[in-house]
Design a protein around this motif. Sequence first.
Motif: not given
Length: 501
Positions: A273-277
């Motif tokens: 859910s909190f993965c960035g680029d």
Amino acid sequence: QHKDAYQAILDGVKGGAKEKRLAAQFIPKFFKHFPDLADSAINAQLDLCEDEDVSIRRQAIKELPQFATGDNLPRVADILTQLLQSDDSAEFNLVNNALLSIFKMDAKGTLGGLFSQILQGEDIVRERAIKFLSTKLKTLPEDVMTKEVEEFILTESKKVLEDVTGEEFVLFMKILSGLKSLQTVSGRQQLVELVAEQADLEQTFNPSDPDCVDRLLQCTRQAVPLFSKNVHSTKFVTYFCEHVLPNLSSLTTPVEGLDIQLEVLKLLAEMSSFCGDMEKLESNLKKLFDKLLEYMPLPPEEAENGENAGNEEPKLQFSYVECLLYSFHQLGRKLPDFLTAKLDAEKLKDFKIRLQYFARGLQVYIRQLRLALQGKTGEALKTEENKIKVVALKITNNINVLIKDLFHIPPSYKSTVTLSWKPVQKADASQKRASEDTTSSSPPKKASAGPKRDARQIYNPPSGKYSSNLGSFSYEQRGGFRGGRGRGWGGRGSRSRGRIY
């Protein structure tokens, strides 16, 4: 002026029990008047702290804070830290209280003594000093735990973290995540970087080494509560996709009875859910997709008379699929045309058939669960069997929502679900991070050493066309790091040890 008289009191430590008792009281009482005899006085009191008579020892320990003046304080802190190894509970409590009282005089000086023993002392002293920090720091008032003191704790902790066991690492994360200055976004980012360093995400992953696997999981568990929409999990998610998923079936664990594959998939789902680029988003989505396919069976071929050609239906692994589908759905948002543009038509068709078959099994199972739970409230829902059915219903409902999203043309990634093992987040305006964490599947608000999850048992639904295995899972930190290695993660070098004071 009365130097000879004070010297006579110091010599009392070589006398009988009565003389020693008097010395234990009078040495600290007049200590400040005789700076020239400071060293002799502290050494004399130390001898009393090691006396055979427990009442003399206790009296001497109780008075130790009186020696903690100026340059003597770090030395007294060092001595008290070593005295934490006492097995006498009253004596141990006196040492704790004495440490707390000098903490309030000079926090940094006291910490200097504690950390010098953590880094160089005996194992038992190290263990108890770490325990002291993890339980007592949070009880100290703000005027003691200043920003400068917290920075000192972070700096010293980093030195210790270069060589720790798994258990010690968890305690240090508890200490650090409780510091006020690390409650900010940049503070949590620092903590995530510390955990990533400890997890050694640059190294080659060895799935057949239980300690390598355990280390990664322990570290990831510490990182999960720190992630938010501003503190990204990208590094961990990338590592899981690239190194752990392809080796999922060959993972080993030193923890008995743990479904290691399910544990890994749950952690991945929480982090997704909190993965960035992500740099290699397409290739990692592909790895996730391929792993998902392994748990999404094709419908069994039917014979001409409409009967199943095979002996039995494939088992539907709902728990695994919830995690994989959720992770795929979260990362898929970043590349919404993955299914339509990156897969060839044949593969997409195959995936839709699998989804459809799974959805059919799901509907049957959801109906059975709803029927079993119908009309049950309060106490009836608290029985072990019904608790498991409630969880099973959450899992199946989640999968149902996600599958519906993927059936859209083009596939949609808009629905939000709360993972079945997570408490449903209630909107609370007073929560500090409410504005920051808006996703329904955000991790627990409080950074804690090991978030508690309920252990789940295997649930076998009524036999019939669709059977499943809900998997068993316990999220407690257990066992730790076994094997003949120094302190666990990095063999601690041998050091000269012994009484340093």
